[in-house]
Design an enzyme around this catalytic site. Structure first.
Site, PDB file in Angstrom:
ATOM      1  N   LYS A   1      -3.017  -4.453  -3.389  1.00 21.75           N
ATOM      2  CA  LYS A   1      -2.210  -3.721  -4.380  1.00 21.75           C
ATOM      3  C   LYS A   1      -2.816  -2.424  -4.931  1.00 21.75           C
ATOM      4  CE  LYS A   1       1.611  -6.208  -4.875  1.00 21.75           C
ATOM      5  NZ  LYS A   1       2.962  -5.645  -4.846  1.00 21.75           N
TER       6      LYS A   1
ATOM      7  N   SER B   1      -3.023 -10.806   2.836  1.00 22.33           N
ATOM      8  CA  SER B   1      -2.720  -9.778   1.830  1.00 22.33           C
ATOM      9  C   SER B   1      -3.347 -10.001   0.462  1.00 22.33           C
ATOM     10  CB  SER B   1      -1.203  -9.631   1.696  1.00 22.33           C
ATOM     11  OG  SER B   1      -0.614 -10.905   1.528  1.00 22.33           O
TER      12      SER B   1
HETATM   13  C1  LIG Z   1      -0.802 -11.399  -1.933  1.00 22.98           C
HETATM   14  C2  LIG Z   1       0.467 -10.658  -1.750  1.00 22.98           C
HETATM   15  N1  LIG Z   1       0.954 -10.518  -0.512  1.00 22.98           N
HETATM   16  C3  LIG Z   1       2.101  -9.861  -0.261  1.00 22.98           C
HETATM   17  C4  LIG Z   1       2.836  -9.323  -1.294  1.00 22.98           C
HETATM   18  C5  LIG Z   1       4.148  -8.653  -0.973  1.00 22.98           C
HETATM   19  O1  LIG Z   1       4.143  -7.308  -1.284  1.00 22.98           O
HETATM   20  P1  LIG Z   1       5.539  -6.541  -1.467  1.00 22.98           P
HETATM   21  O2  LIG Z   1       6.109  -6.999  -2.773  1.00 22.98           O
HETATM   22  O3  LIG Z   1       5.172  -5.117  -1.451  1.00 22.98           O
HETATM   23  O4  LIG Z   1       6.388  -6.968  -0.333  1.00 22.98           O
HETATM   24  C6  LIG Z   1       2.381  -9.424  -2.611  1.00 22.98           C
HETATM   25  C7  LIG Z   1       3.136  -8.850  -3.716  1.00 22.98           C
HETATM   26  O5  LIG Z   1       2.874  -9.084  -4.850  1.00 22.98           O
HETATM   27  C8  LIG Z   1       1.163 -10.121  -2.839  1.00 22.98           C
HETATM   28  O6  LIG Z   1       0.682 -10.262  -4.082  1.00 22.98           O
END
Ligand SMILES: Cc1ncc(COP(=O)(O)O)c(C=O)c1O
Length: 318
Positions: free
Chosen positions: A54, A305
C-alpha cells in the site's frame, strides 16, 4: 479508450519510492510449484514497509497533493493496510491523518495506524465506513486519499508490476489479489505494456467478489454484503476506473472460498517461511486449487500482497 492511467506515470513513481520503500524480493517455491504443476515465484510484498504494497500508492498520492491539501489534513477508509500506509506516509510529510475502519477491523492494523499517529475511527461494517468517511471529509474539509479509486494510487501500485517484470523476465502468468482493484489495475497496466503476452489473473474471495460480479454484469457493481476472512479484499465495490482498467488489461478473475485461502496461508508459512495474511495468500490459493489454467512450461508469479495478521487470528488459522 483514452488511457486512464499512463504507463509513464507508473515509471515516474519509481523515483518517488526509491530509497523510501523496499524493492521486495521474489522467492521461488519448488514444493508449491510442483503441487500446482508450474514454476512458481512469489513477490514478497508482505515484507514491504508497513507490511503490504500500500505505501507505493500512498507515497505517490502524497507527492501529488498541494501544501494546502496536506495542511487541511488527510482522511481515508480502509480495512487496515491502506490505513497503516497512509498513517505512515502522513507522518513523513507532517500531515494530520484520520482513518475510518470497520468496527470489526483487525486490532493489530488499527493499533499500527494509531502507532503511526493517525486518528482511528472504528465504525460499522465495511460498506458503512465509506459513508462515514464521506461525512467526516465534508464536515471537516479533509483531503481524501482513496484506497483504490485514484489514478495516483493505481500508478503507485503499478510499480509492483514493473519490478516483477524485471525480476522474472520469463514470467508467463501473474496472479493478483483483488479488493477494490487498484493493485491489479496498476500491475496489469505495467505488465501488459512491458510483456503483452503475459496473462494477468485477479483473485477474489467468493464473499467479496465485486470485480468478478462487475465483469459478469458488464459494469462496476456494489455488493450489499461482504463476508470473508480476507479483510484486505473486503472492498464493497469496484470503481468505474478500476473496472475499466481491469476490462482492458486483466485476462480473467476467479473466486475462492475462505477455506482455500486459509489453506494457502498455512502452506506459504510452512514451505516458504513467509507469513502472509489471508488477502496476501489468495493468489497462491487460486493456483493451488486449480482456478488458474497452468501448463508445464509456465512461470507464474503470485503477488503476496500483505502480511498483517492478528496473532489471535493466526492461531485459529493454524
Ligand atoms: C493485503 C492486500 N492485498 C490486496 C489488496 C487489494 O488491493 P485493491 O483494493 O487495490 O484491489 C489489499 C487492499 O487493501 C490488501 O490489503
Amino acid at each position: 479508450m483514452p488511457e486512464l492511467v499512463r504507463f509513464d506515470d507508473v515509471l515516474s513513481v519509481r523515483q518517488v519510492i526509491a530509497g523510501k520503500l523496499h524493492y521486495t524480493p521474489v522467492f521461488g517455491s519448488d514444493i508449491l510449484g510442483r503441487r500446482m504443476g508450474a514454476r512458481l515465484l512469489l513477490k514478497a510484498e508482505c515484507l514491504q514497509k508497513t507490511g503490504s504494497f500500500k505505501p507505493r500508492g500512498v507515497l505517490n498520492k502524497l507527492r501529488s497533493l498541494s501544501t494546502e491539501e496536506r495542511a487541511r489534513g488527510l482522511i481515508t477508509v480502509s480495512a487496515g493496510n491502506h490505513a497503516q500506509a497512509l498513517a505512515w506516509g502522513a507522518r513523513q510529510v507532517g500531515a494530520a491523518c484520520t482513518v475510518v475502519m470497520p468496527a470489526a477491523a483487525s486490532r493489530s492494523k488499527a493499533a499500527a495506524a494509531e502507532g503511526y499517529g493517525a486518528t482511528v475511527i472504528l465504525h460499522g461494517a465495511i460498506a458503512e465506513t465509506f459513508a462515514k468517511m464521506e461525512q467526516l471529509r465534508a464536515e471537516r474539509n479533509l483531503t481524501l486519499v482513496h484506497p483504490f479509486d485514484d489514478p495516483q494510487i493505481i500508478a503507485g501500485q503499478g510499480t509492483v508490476g514493473v519490478e516483477i517484470v524485471e525480476q522474472v523476465p520469463d514470467m508467463t502468468k501473474v496472479v493478483v489479489p483483488v479488493g477494490g482493484g487498484g493493485l491489479i489495475a496498476g500491475i496489469a497496466l505495467a505488465v501488459k505494456r512491458m510483456r503483452p503476452t503475459v496473462k494477468v489473473y485477479g483473485v477474489e474471495p467468493e464473499g467479496a467478489a465485486s470485480l468478478f460480479h462487475s465483469r459478469a454484469a458488464g459494469r462496476a457493481v456494489r455488493l450489499d454484503k461482504i463476508e470473508t476472512i480476507a479483510d484486505g479484499l473486503s472492498a464493497p465495490y469496484t470503481s468505474e476506473l478500476t473496472y475499466a482498467m481491469a476490462r482492458e488489461y486483466v485476462d480473467d478473475v476467479v473466486t475462492l472460498t475462505d477455506e482455500q485461502i486459509v489453506e494457502a496461508v498455512r502452506l506459504v508459512l510452512a514451505h516458504c517461511k513467509l507469513l502472509v495474511e489471508p488477502a496476501g495468500a489468495a493468489g497462491v490459493a487460486a493456483l493451488l486449487f486449480g482456478k488458474i489454467p497452468l501448463a508445464p512450461g509456465d512461470t507464474v508469479v503470485a503477488v503476496l500482497s500483505g502480511g498483517n495478521i492478528d496473532l489471535d487470528r493466526l492461531k485459529t488459522i493454524l
